[in-house]
Enzyme design. Sequence first.
Site, short mmCIF file in Angstrom:
data_model
loop_
_atom_site.label_atom_id
_atom_site.label_comp_id
_atom_site.label_asym_id
_atom_site.label_seq_id
_atom_site.Cartn_x
_atom_site.Cartn_y
_atom_site.Cartn_z
N LYS A 27 -0.82 7.86 -30.20
CA LYS A 27 -0.32 7.60 -29.02
C LYS A 27 0.42 6.10 -28.84
O LYS A 27 -0.01 5.32 -30.02
CB LYS A 27 -1.94 7.19 -28.10
CG LYS A 27 -1.97 6.78 -26.82
CD LYS A 27 -3.33 6.45 -26.59
CE LYS A 27 -3.57 5.32 -26.65
NZ LYS A 27 -4.00 4.22 -25.43
N LYS A 44 -11.56 3.14 -31.88
CA LYS A 44 -11.44 1.57 -31.92
C LYS A 44 -12.52 0.99 -32.85
O LYS A 44 -12.26 -0.16 -33.59
CB LYS A 44 -11.70 1.00 -30.41
CG LYS A 44 -10.55 1.35 -29.58
CD LYS A 44 -10.16 0.52 -28.56
CE LYS A 44 -9.17 0.96 -28.16
NZ LYS A 44 -8.56 -0.10 -26.85
N LYS A 58 -0.73 -0.83 -27.88
CA LYS A 58 -0.50 -2.14 -28.03
C LYS A 58 -0.73 -2.43 -29.43
O LYS A 58 -0.40 -3.67 -29.94
CB LYS A 58 -1.34 -3.11 -27.03
CG LYS A 58 -1.00 -2.70 -25.72
CD LYS A 58 -2.23 -3.29 -24.77
CE LYS A 58 -2.09 -3.02 -23.40
NZ LYS A 58 -3.37 -3.31 -22.67
N1 AQP Z 1 0.42 5.78 -24.60
C1 AQP Z 1 0.02 5.77 -23.27
N2 AQP Z 1 0.69 6.65 -22.40
C2 AQP Z 1 0.36 6.93 -21.33
N3 AQP Z 1 -0.38 6.26 -20.62
C3 AQP Z 1 -0.93 5.27 -21.64
N4 AQP Z 1 -1.99 4.10 -21.30
C4 AQP Z 1 -2.15 3.45 -22.48
N5 AQP Z 1 -1.55 3.81 -23.34
C5 AQP Z 1 -0.89 4.94 -22.94
C6 AQP Z 1 -2.64 3.71 -19.93
O1 AQP Z 1 -2.25 2.19 -19.69
C7 AQP Z 1 -3.30 1.84 -19.02
C8 AQP Z 1 -3.87 0.60 -19.33
O2 AQP Z 1 -4.31 0.93 -20.84
P1 AQP Z 1 -5.17 -0.57 -21.22
O3 AQP Z 1 -4.43 -1.45 -21.61
O4 AQP Z 1 -6.32 -0.70 -20.29
O5 AQP Z 1 -5.95 0.23 -22.44
P2 AQP Z 1 -5.46 1.10 -23.78
O6 AQP Z 1 -5.49 2.51 -23.20
O7 AQP Z 1 -6.48 0.89 -24.85
O8 AQP Z 1 -4.12 0.62 -24.11
P3 AQP Z 1 -3.47 0.70 -25.51
O9 AQP Z 1 -2.18 0.36 -25.55
O10 AQP Z 1 -3.68 1.83 -26.14
O11 AQP Z 1 -4.22 -0.67 -26.28
P4 AQP Z 1 -4.91 -0.46 -27.72
O12 AQP Z 1 -3.85 -0.38 -28.65
O13 AQP Z 1 -5.43 -1.90 -27.61
O14 AQP Z 1 -5.99 0.48 -27.68
C9 AQP Z 1 -4.53 2.96 -18.80
O15 AQP Z 1 -4.55 3.68 -17.66
C10 AQP Z 1 -4.20 3.76 -20.01
O16 AQP Z 1 -4.52 5.34 -19.78
#
Ligand code: AQP
Length: 345
Positions: A207, A115, A210
């Site tokens: 992955k 990040k 968002k």
């Molecule tokens: N691609 C994914 N596959 C399975 N599980 C996922 N999670 C996130 N992406 C995937 C799970 O969703 C929960 C909440 O995630 P979060 O919003 O707290 O944080 P994150 O993992 O940082 O989500 P993103 O989409 O990847 O956001 P950005 O783009 O901002 O980094 C967690 O349980 C996570 O494992």
Amino acid sequence: MAAVAERIFSGVQPTGNLHLGNYLGAIKRFVDLQKGRECIYCVVDLHAITIWQEPEDLKRHIREVTAAFIACGIDPKANIVFNQSQVSGHAELAWVLNCVARMGWLNRMTQFKEKAGKDRENASVGLFAYPTLMAADILLYRATHVPVGEDQKQHLELTRDIAQKFNNDYARTIAANGHEDGYFPMTEPLIAGPATRVMSLRDGSKKMSKSDASDNSRINLADDADAIATKVRKAKTDPEPLPSELEGLKGRPEADNLVGIFAALSDGAKEDVLRDFGGAQFSAFKAALVELAVEKLGPIGGEMKRLMDDPASIDAILSDGADRARVIADQTIRDVKDIIGLVRG
Ligand code: AQP
């Protein structure tokens, strides 16, 4: 006070664009786990501000994640649903745990490296300390199990390391305060099923996320049927038909991803999907996937929109959840203060 036998905690960041990965890796599992268990589901807004959030967007996204929880089937009366910043114990315990965790441990966290990217000097201190706040979220409720996607595994391991060090460092006062077998539990991650790591629809090595600049890389929970259909049809694949055995998905990340999504949405296993679609062309498989995704996600998106039209009701749910979370959190903060030697009035 003895720790409870089984308590589930998990959180989702209100950073917009809630997607299929968040649903299959986390929220769908929250729903499945709620039956007969004590579950605490949190909108982790203090985590969100570790990177810049427009204030008006943040407010909307906090309500949107809450709406998604409820639209997906979480019962806010039977469980505790709230946003993190309403319970001050999260930030208080995070500070204590910052003093327990070691710099070397945090330096190894791969999510910070991803990040922060190349401009690490310019990343917020909060982004670096993100994993200790996550440990605080979990340990504040002395949660025994945390359903998460694969990407959070390392943070869960760190949570256990922090809990272990706290229990060791303060073993004497923990025992003197009447807690048998340490104070914090060794929390178990719950990472299971065919979609623990949903990949981008545009690139099977990345992955689903968002923050991906391409909206076509993800299916958002708020997408309508047309958007879902377009994104699935445009999803990257390879020229071969689907294999009949799991072995045949090796080296085919995009095919593997779509099969995993189908399996998770249909509450089956990848083997079941390959039994039905082995030998099929992607055009036929994608048509079936669109139908399934629209059937499962369409009602969620519709219900989210309905709930978002009444923000006061969402705020009332969060306020009620925070009141109930605070009862548990305040007790932990009192215990921790006694254990580490802080005087409280
Ligand atoms: N691609 C994914 N596959 C399975 N599980 C996922 N999670 C996130 N992406 C995937 C799970 O969703 C929960 C909440 O995630 P979060 O919003 O707290 O944080 P994150 O993992 O940082 O989500 P993103 O989409 O990847 O956001 P950005 O783009 O901002 O980094 C967690 O349980 C996570 O494992």
